[in-house]
Design a protein around this motif. Sequence first.
Motif, PDB file in Angstrom:
ATOM      1  N   ALA A 204       0.835  -1.202   0.000  1.00 21.30           N
ATOM      2  CA  ALA A 204       0.000   0.000   0.000  1.00 21.30           C
ATOM      3  C   ALA A 204       0.871   1.254   0.000  1.00 21.30           C
ATOM      4  O   ALA A 204       0.567   2.234  -0.700  1.00 21.30           O
ATOM      5  CB  ALA A 204      -0.930  -0.009   1.210  1.00 21.30           C
ATOM      6  N   SER A 205       1.948   1.239   0.772  1.00 15.15           N
ATOM      7  CA  SER A 205       2.856   2.388   0.827  1.00 15.15           C
ATOM      8  C   SER A 205       3.506   2.649  -0.523  1.00 15.15           C
ATOM      9  O   SER A 205       3.634   3.800  -0.955  1.00 15.15           O
ATOM     10  CB  SER A 205       3.948   2.149   1.871  1.00 15.15           C
ATOM     11  N   VAL A 206       3.932   1.567  -1.190  1.00 16.32           N
ATOM     12  CA  VAL A 206       4.560   1.716  -2.505  1.00 16.32           C
ATOM     13  C   VAL A 206       3.559   2.274  -3.510  1.00 16.32           C
ATOM     14  O   VAL A 206       3.878   3.173  -4.299  1.00 16.32           O
ATOM     15  CB  VAL A 206       5.126   0.370  -2.984  1.00 16.32           C
ATOM     16  N   LEU A 207       2.325   1.774  -3.478  1.00 16.65           N
ATOM     17  CA  LEU A 207       1.307   2.268  -4.404  1.00 16.65           C
ATOM     18  C   LEU A 207       1.006   3.750  -4.165  1.00 16.65           C
ATOM     19  O   LEU A 207       0.865   4.530  -5.108  1.00 16.65           O
ATOM     20  CB  LEU A 207       0.034   1.439  -4.271  1.00 16.65           C
ATOM     21  N   TRP A 212       1.677   9.328  -5.676  1.00 16.61           N
ATOM     22  CA  TRP A 212       2.185  10.633  -5.229  1.00 16.61           C
ATOM     23  C   TRP A 212       3.228  11.169  -6.216  1.00 16.61           C
ATOM     24  O   TRP A 212       3.195  12.340  -6.615  1.00 16.61           O
ATOM     25  CB  TRP A 212       2.774  10.440  -3.838  1.00 16.61           C
ATOM     26  N   ALA A 213       4.152  10.291  -6.632  1.00 15.03           N
ATOM     27  CA  ALA A 213       5.204  10.718  -7.558  1.00 15.03           C
ATOM     28  C   ALA A 213       4.642  11.062  -8.928  1.00 15.03           C
ATOM     29  O   ALA A 213       4.935  12.126  -9.488  1.00 15.03           O
ATOM     30  CB  ALA A 213       6.260   9.618  -7.673  1.00 15.03           C
ATOM     31  N   THR A 214       3.818  10.159  -9.487  1.00 13.97           N
ATOM     32  CA  THR A 214       3.324  10.382 -10.843  1.00 13.97           C
ATOM     33  C   THR A 214       2.365  11.558 -10.913  1.00 13.97           C
ATOM     34  O   THR A 214       2.244  12.197 -11.962  1.00 13.97           O
ATOM     35  CB  THR A 214       2.647   9.117 -11.396  1.00 13.97           C
ATOM     36  N   TRP A 215       1.695  11.857  -9.803  1.00 17.23           N
ATOM     37  CA  TRP A 215       0.857  13.056  -9.776  1.00 17.23           C
ATOM     38  C   TRP A 215       1.695  14.309 -10.029  1.00 17.23           C
ATOM     39  O   TRP A 215       1.216  15.284 -10.629  1.00 17.23           O
ATOM     40  CB  TRP A 215       0.144  13.161  -8.423  1.00 17.23           C
ATOM     41  N   ILE A 246      10.070   7.556   1.001  1.00 15.26           N
ATOM     42  CA  ILE A 246       9.466   8.408   2.026  1.00 15.26           C
ATOM     43  C   ILE A 246       8.083   7.880   2.399  1.00 15.26           C
ATOM     44  O   ILE A 246       7.688   7.891   3.573  1.00 15.26           O
ATOM     45  CB  ILE A 246       9.388   9.868   1.541  1.00 15.26           C
ATOM     46  N   SER A 247       7.339   7.392   1.407  1.00 12.36           N
ATOM     47  CA  SER A 247       5.992   6.878   1.659  1.00 12.36           C
ATOM     48  C   SER A 247       6.017   5.706   2.630  1.00 12.36           C
ATOM     49  O   SER A 247       5.163   5.604   3.520  1.00 12.36           O
ATOM     50  CB  SER A 247       5.341   6.468   0.337  1.00 12.36           C
ATOM     51  N   VAL A 248       6.977   4.802   2.474  1.00 14.10           N
ATOM     52  CA  VAL A 248       7.079   3.654   3.385  1.00 14.10           C
ATOM     53  C   VAL A 248       7.360   4.128   4.809  1.00 14.10           C
ATOM     54  O   VAL A 248       6.738   3.663   5.778  1.00 14.10           O
ATOM     55  CB  VAL A 248       8.165   2.676   2.909  1.00 14.10           C
ATOM     56  N   VAL A 303      16.318   4.067   6.082  1.00 14.37           N
ATOM     57  CA  VAL A 303      15.369   4.034   7.206  1.00 14.37           C
ATOM     58  C   VAL A 303      14.228   3.064   6.901  1.00 14.37           C
ATOM     59  O   VAL A 303      13.815   2.276   7.760  1.00 14.37           O
ATOM     60  CB  VAL A 303      14.827   5.444   7.502  1.00 14.37           C
ATOM     61  N   ALA A 304      13.713   3.098   5.677  1.00 16.70           N
ATOM     62  CA  ALA A 304      12.611   2.200   5.308  1.00 16.70           C
ATOM     63  C   ALA A 304      13.029   0.744   5.431  1.00 16.70           C
ATOM     64  O   ALA A 304      12.289  -0.088   5.980  1.00 16.70           O
ATOM     65  CB  ALA A 304      12.147   2.504   3.881  1.00 16.70           C
TER      66      ALA A 304
END
Length: 321
Positions: A204-207, A212-215, A246-248, A303-304
């Motif tokens: 879910a974090s990766v998605l 977030w990135a592609t937006w 960062i999302s993870v 960190v992730a």
Amino acid sequence: MRRSAGPGARPSLDGVELPRRPVLLFWALAVTLEVLLGVAFLLTGADAAIETGLDRAGLDFGSDLVTAARVVVAYPAALVGVLLALAQVAAPDLAVLLVAGVRGGRRLVRVVGRRFRPWSPEVGARTGLRIWLVVVVVFTACNLASGLLHRAFVPDDLTWRLSGSMLALLPVAMFLDAGALLEENGWRGFALPVLLRSHGPVAASVLVGLAWATWHFPVKYDAFVDYGLGGGLAYLGAFTVKLVAISVVMTFFWARAGQATLLAVAMHGLSNDVARIGGLADGITWQSSAISELDLALPFVVVALALIPYANRTGWGRLRS
């Protein structure tokens, strides 16, 4: 930690029914709003007005609302441009409202709004404050590590002056960064908890990180103008790695605090680093731009990778709250 609906069941969030493929719809609406507002921004000459405002205020570009206000005070004609820029940044939050208009209505808005908190009642203030302290330390350390990497790998493109004023700017970064404040009801208030109903926390974090990135891609079209096709793709690839990492990390702390979107706002703002703890790296070539993005990504990747095994053992915190 992971819940899946039966075949043909309509997706839902906290008992509120959602449209089919709700996260894909949310992402498509957010991108559409961003593009439309971006076209308006360019057609009105807002970018030139903001540049004039920055020059008159004697400021470098900053993503925080304090900088935006100072630009308008220094050059009132930049007001329309600043408002358009903020509306464009707010596209993910506005997209949640549009999804609610399709299905969910006010109940969905209330469900998303309830997550806009520093921590959940189950977590409590004592544990919540400890989590916030750890977040500030971890994200500040990552920014500082990125600055050291910039100095090692892109020294000619780096401006970095460490000072005590950076600490005073941390609250601005945490609570008044426009991107953080105007996006996170979308990314971590809506998309992440929906995805967690059918995916594990890492997936879910990766998605969310990819969405977030592609937006951001439409507003980064100038990468292809400046660097060509190959250089633009390399830069955007490095940028995507950064946001996924960062999302993870954000999911881990967001979940530990009981799905707390306000904490996500602070983490997003700290990662944008308007305090310049990691310095300011302006890439002249695609190589330096891609390397500087990887410099920003690497501390969060480390960190992730350190957090994932621990989070898997402890259940990622209160993902069911």
